[in-house]
Structure formats: C-alpha cells, structure tokens
Design a protein around this motif. Structure first.
Motif, short mmCIF file in Angstrom:
data_model
loop_
_atom_site.label_atom_id
_atom_site.label_comp_id
_atom_site.label_asym_id
_atom_site.label_seq_id
_atom_site.Cartn_x
_atom_site.Cartn_y
_atom_site.Cartn_z
N ARG A 1 -1.89 -1.04 18.09
CA ARG A 1 -2.96 -1.00 19.08
C ARG A 1 -3.58 -2.39 19.32
O ARG A 1 -3.94 -2.73 20.45
CB ARG A 1 -4.04 -0.02 18.61
N LEU A 2 -3.69 -3.21 18.28
CA LEU A 2 -4.35 -4.51 18.41
C LEU A 2 -3.42 -5.63 18.89
O LEU A 2 -3.87 -6.57 19.54
CB LEU A 2 -4.97 -4.93 17.07
N ARG A 3 -2.16 -5.55 18.57
CA ARG A 3 -1.24 -6.65 18.86
C ARG A 3 -1.13 -7.00 20.35
O ARG A 3 -1.02 -8.18 20.71
CB ARG A 3 0.15 -6.33 18.28
N VAL B 1 0.85 -1.19 0.00
CA VAL B 1 0.00 0.00 0.00
C VAL B 1 0.88 1.25 0.00
O VAL B 1 2.08 1.17 0.33
CB VAL B 1 -0.92 0.02 1.25
N PRO B 2 0.32 2.41 -0.33
CA PRO B 2 1.10 3.67 -0.25
C PRO B 2 1.52 3.95 1.18
O PRO B 2 1.01 3.37 2.15
CB PRO B 2 0.12 4.71 -0.78
N ALA B 3 2.43 4.90 1.33
CA ALA B 3 3.04 5.17 2.63
C ALA B 3 2.02 5.63 3.66
O ALA B 3 2.07 5.22 4.83
CB ALA B 3 4.14 6.22 2.47
N ASP B 4 1.06 6.52 3.28
CA ASP B 4 0.10 7.01 4.26
C ASP B 4 -0.80 5.90 4.76
O ASP B 4 -1.10 5.81 5.96
CB ASP B 4 -0.71 8.17 3.68
N GLU B 5 -1.27 5.03 3.88
CA GLU B 5 -2.09 3.89 4.31
C GLU B 5 -1.24 2.91 5.13
O GLU B 5 -1.75 2.28 6.08
CB GLU B 5 -2.69 3.19 3.10
N GLY B 6 0.03 2.80 4.80
CA GLY B 6 0.91 1.93 5.57
C GLY B 6 1.05 2.41 7.00
O GLY B 6 1.05 1.61 7.95
N ARG B 7 1.18 3.72 7.18
CA ARG B 7 1.28 4.26 8.54
C ARG B 7 0.01 4.00 9.33
O ARG B 7 0.06 3.68 10.52
CB ARG B 7 1.59 5.76 8.49
N ALA B 8 -1.14 4.12 8.68
CA ALA B 8 -2.41 3.83 9.35
C ALA B 8 -2.50 2.36 9.77
O ALA B 8 -2.96 2.03 10.87
CB ALA B 8 -3.58 4.21 8.45
N LEU B 9 -2.04 1.46 8.89
CA LEU B 9 -2.06 0.03 9.23
C LEU B 9 -1.11 -0.28 10.38
O LEU B 9 -1.44 -1.08 11.27
CB LEU B 9 -1.68 -0.79 7.99
N LEU B 10 0.06 0.33 10.38
CA LEU B 10 1.02 0.10 11.46
C LEU B 10 0.49 0.61 12.79
O LEU B 10 0.69 -0.02 13.85
CB LEU B 10 2.36 0.77 11.13
N ALA B 11 -0.22 1.76 12.77
CA ALA B 11 -0.80 2.28 14.01
C ALA B 11 -1.89 1.34 14.53
O ALA B 11 -1.98 1.07 15.75
CB ALA B 11 -1.38 3.68 13.76
N ALA B 12 -2.73 0.83 13.63
CA ALA B 12 -3.77 -0.12 14.05
C ALA B 12 -3.15 -1.42 14.57
O ALA B 12 -3.62 -2.01 15.55
CB ALA B 12 -4.71 -0.41 12.88
N ASP B 13 -2.07 -1.85 13.94
CA ASP B 13 -1.38 -3.07 14.38
C ASP B 13 -0.79 -2.89 15.78
O ASP B 13 -0.87 -3.79 16.63
CB ASP B 13 -0.28 -3.41 13.37
N ALA C 1 -7.23 -3.38 8.17
CA ALA C 1 -7.76 -2.44 7.16
C ALA C 1 -9.02 -1.75 7.68
O ALA C 1 -9.19 -0.53 7.52
CB ALA C 1 -8.06 -3.20 5.86
N GLU C 2 -9.88 -2.51 8.33
CA GLU C 2 -11.11 -1.92 8.86
C GLU C 2 -10.82 -0.94 9.99
O GLU C 2 -11.41 0.16 10.05
CB GLU C 2 -12.04 -3.03 9.35
N GLU C 3 -9.89 -1.29 10.87
CA GLU C 3 -9.54 -0.40 11.97
C GLU C 3 -8.88 0.89 11.44
O GLU C 3 -9.07 1.97 12.02
CB GLU C 3 -8.60 -1.11 12.94
N SER C 4 -8.12 0.77 10.37
CA SER C 4 -7.50 1.95 9.78
C SER C 4 -8.56 2.93 9.27
O SER C 4 -8.45 4.15 9.45
CB SER C 4 -6.57 1.54 8.63
N LEU C 5 -9.62 2.41 8.64
CA LEU C 5 -10.70 3.27 8.18
C LEU C 5 -11.45 3.89 9.35
O LEU C 5 -11.87 5.06 9.30
CB LEU C 5 -11.66 2.47 7.30
N ARG C 6 -11.63 3.13 10.41
CA ARG C 6 -12.30 3.68 11.59
C ARG C 6 -11.48 4.82 12.18
O ARG C 6 -12.02 5.86 12.60
CB ARG C 6 -12.50 2.59 12.65
N ASP C 7 -10.17 4.61 12.26
CA ASP C 7 -9.30 5.65 12.82
C ASP C 7 -9.36 6.93 11.99
O ASP C 7 -9.31 8.04 12.52
CB ASP C 7 -7.86 5.16 12.90
N ALA C 8 -9.44 6.77 10.67
CA ALA C 8 -9.48 7.94 9.78
C ALA C 8 -10.87 8.54 9.66
O ALA C 8 -11.04 9.60 9.03
CB ALA C 8 -8.97 7.55 8.39
#
Length: 416
Positions: free
Chosen positions: A80-82, A66-78, A148-155
C-alpha cells in the motif's frame, strides 16, 4: 603578375599542400569520426557504471524476521505504501524471514551474507521492534518502522503505536555492491594512470629519431633492448608520479569525517589486503608496459609532430574501447564479456584488476600476469621489427655494418 597576386598564389599553394597532406591520409577518417567514436565509448562506459549500480540495487533488500502472520501484515502495508515513492526513491524490496532460535544473531548474520545485501533488518514484536541498519541506511530503518506501525493500524490493535529501537550496524567486510564499486574504481584508476603517463613515449621516441640518436643506439645494442630500456626508464618516471600522488591521497583520506569513512568501509576488494594493492600495482605495470610499447612503436614510425598526432589518436580511441570493455566486465564478472576482456591482452590488465575486486581467488592472477608479460615481449619485438624494416630500411641488425663488417665510428665510440 603583380607582387601581391604572386604572394596570394604562393600562400594558396602552401595551404593546398598542407590541406592535402592532412586530409588525404587513412587516419584522417578516424580523426573526423573521433567525436562519434568517443561518445560511443563514453556510452559504453556509462552503461557499465549503470550496470554496476543496477546489480547492487538487485541485491539490496530490507528484511523482517517475524512470524508468518506478521509477515503478511507487513507485506500488505508495504504494497500500500510503496506506490507513493518515485521509482528512483523507492525502498528496496521487502523480504520475510521466519525467526530462528536466536533472532538477534539471525538478524545480525543477514548483514554478512554474500548473496544479498541487507540494508535494514527488523526483528521482534511489531509493537516494539528492533531495527538494525547499515551505513548511511537510516532511511530504510525508518521505512521498516513505518511498516510496523501501519501493520498495527490495519489490525486495529488496541495498544499504543509501534515504538522501534534503531541500531546501526558497522560491517567489517565490504558488501557485494561494494566489490562492484571497487571494481569500477580499479578499472578507472588503471585506465586513467595509463592514459596520462604512457603517452610520453611517443614524443620521446620521435624526438630521438629526428636527432638521429636512435640510429646510433641501434648500432650499439639490439633494438629490442633500446625499446625495453626506454620503456623501463619512462616507467620509473610514472612510478615517481604515482608515489607522489598516492602519498597525498592517503594523507587526505585520514582527514575524512568519521561518517564518510564508515560509508567508504562498504567499498572494498574481494581479494582483501594486502593482496589488492599488490595486484593493482602489477596490473598498472602491465597496462603501462603494453600501452607504452605501442606508443614507442608509434613514436618510432612518426617523423613529424603531425604524424605523431594522427597516429596517436587511433591508439587513444583503442584505449577508451578497452576501458569500456573492462567496465562491462566489472559489471558482469561471470559473463562471456568478462572472460573475453580478461584474455584479450590489451584489456586484460583492466579486466583482471576488476576481477581482483569482485572475486577472492588469487591463482588466476598468476596466469594473467604471465600472459600479459608474454604480450609485452611480443609488442616490443613487433615495434622493433617495424622500426628496423620501415625506418632503418634493414633486414636485420647489421644495418650499420659496412661490407667489411665494421661498426661505424659514431657507434664504435659509444662506451659499453
């Protein structure tokens, strides 16, 4: 002295004799410490297996293309959930890959890389991603879909929640951890078959020594030929045993469920087919010949069942030590432990079998098999020399010749 007291005294005399004959021997200390030694070697083997599993975990990962901005959102969600996962249940580490010109081909190619082991790969927009996952790795795909779903919720994206498309990927080649597992099973298989089959040599040689057959044979042919001939004959029995059970296991494997068969497809040797079965057979042969030659020498030295048991125990412990060493070599194929195990003659068949599973090069196996054949010859020669010197009490093969140089009648009557 009454008859009863006399019988008690005789009984205690016999008991004292047997006790002293057993305890006051150098090998009894090894027998006494056998449980500790066996547990130590079992621990070595367990650490080797754990190291194989640990290496596969270090290489396993989930990836998002994914692009860098979506990657940062996924890493932030990861991040939090891990923490909600227990240590052994946590998904592999998440990595972000920038998309190339063809993200679909890029995602598929990640499953064929040798330096990593991709268990699930996400590509496409987070609202409708496509997630590829390997054999038995659907839970990794579920985790990526949740990220992916958590990233959309965060945004706080004002759209419907993420709907992922999950597609299984069937690898055509074994994974890096699959090579490690194949190496572990190779070491165990060679060790188990050798331990199970080579021990027959002790009893066979001791029996023929007690019947005076070995002396007659030694008068007719060179003692080295006697040892090698017995070794080849018993190896034929071992081949029959292996062939019988290999046929059964092969036919049972054809009845496995399709899902289990696909899961086993991840496990495979680096040298490929048909080289690996040939190398496995060659290293089993070398291992059997080396250990069988040692057992023949032990059987030739032993004259009673008690001596056979006491002398066989140190050899069995030595075999377990070689097994533990080879397991450590299988778990660390590029380490000095592996190089030492591959060079030391009695661990070399096990360690080189593991190398065939871990590395694709074939030329080292030609050197290794030649090296092991040399040590088979050396071991047979040493065993014959010890038997000639220690049992036949002879300085050479002329033991059965009188002063006139004639062969005894029993030996002369043996057909040539």
């Amino acid at each position: 002295m009454s008859r009863f007291r006399h019988m008690i005294r005789q009984t205690l005399t016999v008991a004292r004799r047997d006790f002293i004959a057993t305890v006051f021997t150098p090998t009894f200390l090894i027998f006494l410490l056998a449980p500790i030694i066996m547990m130590s070697f079992g621990m070595i083997g367990g650490l080797g297996a754990a190291s194989v599993a640990g290496n596969s975990i270090d290489k396993e990962r989930i990836i998002a293309v994914v692009p860098a901005d979506e990657g940062r959102a996924l890493l932030a969600a990861d991040a939090r959930l891990r923490p909600v996962f227990r240590r052994g249940d946590a998904p592999p580490r998440l990595f972000i890959e920038p998309p190339a010109a063809d993200p679909a081909a890029q995602a598929r190619a990640l499953f064929d890389r040798k330096d990593i082991e991709a268990s699930a790969v996400l590509r496409g927009p987070l609202a409708s991603p496509t997630i590829l996952y390997g054999n038995r790795e659907e839970s990794r795909a579920d985790y990526l879909a949740r990220l992916a779903e958590e990233s959309l919720r965060d945004a706080r994206v004002p759209t419907t929640l993420s709907v992922a498309t999950k597609q299984p990927v069937h690898r055509v080649v074994a994974t890096a951890s699959g090579h490690g597992q194949a190496a572990f099973f190779t070491v165990f298989g060679i060790f188990f078959l050798t331990l199970l089959l080579a021990g027959q040599a002790v009893g066979t040689m001791a029996e023929e020594r007690s019947n005076k057959v070995i002396e007659v044979l030694a008068a007719a042919v060179p003692l080295e030929s006697v040892f090698l001939g017995k070794l080849i004959g018993m190896f034929g029995v071992a081949i029959l045993f292996v062939g019988f059970w290999a046929t059964i296991v092969t036919n049972v494997g054809a009845l496995l469920p399709a899902g289990m068969a696909r899961g086993l497809a991840d496990i495979g040797p680096a040298v490929g087919m048909p080289a690996f079965p040939l190398l496995f057979f060659a290293y089993f042969t070398m291992s059997y010949m080396l250990q069988g030659a040692v057992f023949l020498s032990v059987g030739a030295q032993a004259s009673t069942p008690r001596e056979i048991q006491l002398l066989s125990l140190p050899i069995t412990i030595f075999q377990v030590a070689m097994f533990g060493w080879a397991q450590a070599a299988a778990a660390n194929p590029d380490s000095w432990i592996a190089r030492g195990a591959e060079i030391f003659p009695f661990s070399s068949p096990l360690a080189m079998g593991a190398r065939a599973a871990n590395k694709p090069e074939l030329w080292p196996h030609l050197l290794a098999i030649g090296w092991q054949l040399l040590w088979v010859a050396i071991t047979i020669w040493i065993g014959a020399w010890l038997f000639r010197r220690g049992v036949l009490q002879s300085g050479g093969p002329k033991l059965f010749r009188g002063r006139s140089g004639k062969v005894p009648e029993a030996a002369a009557n043996i057909p040539h």
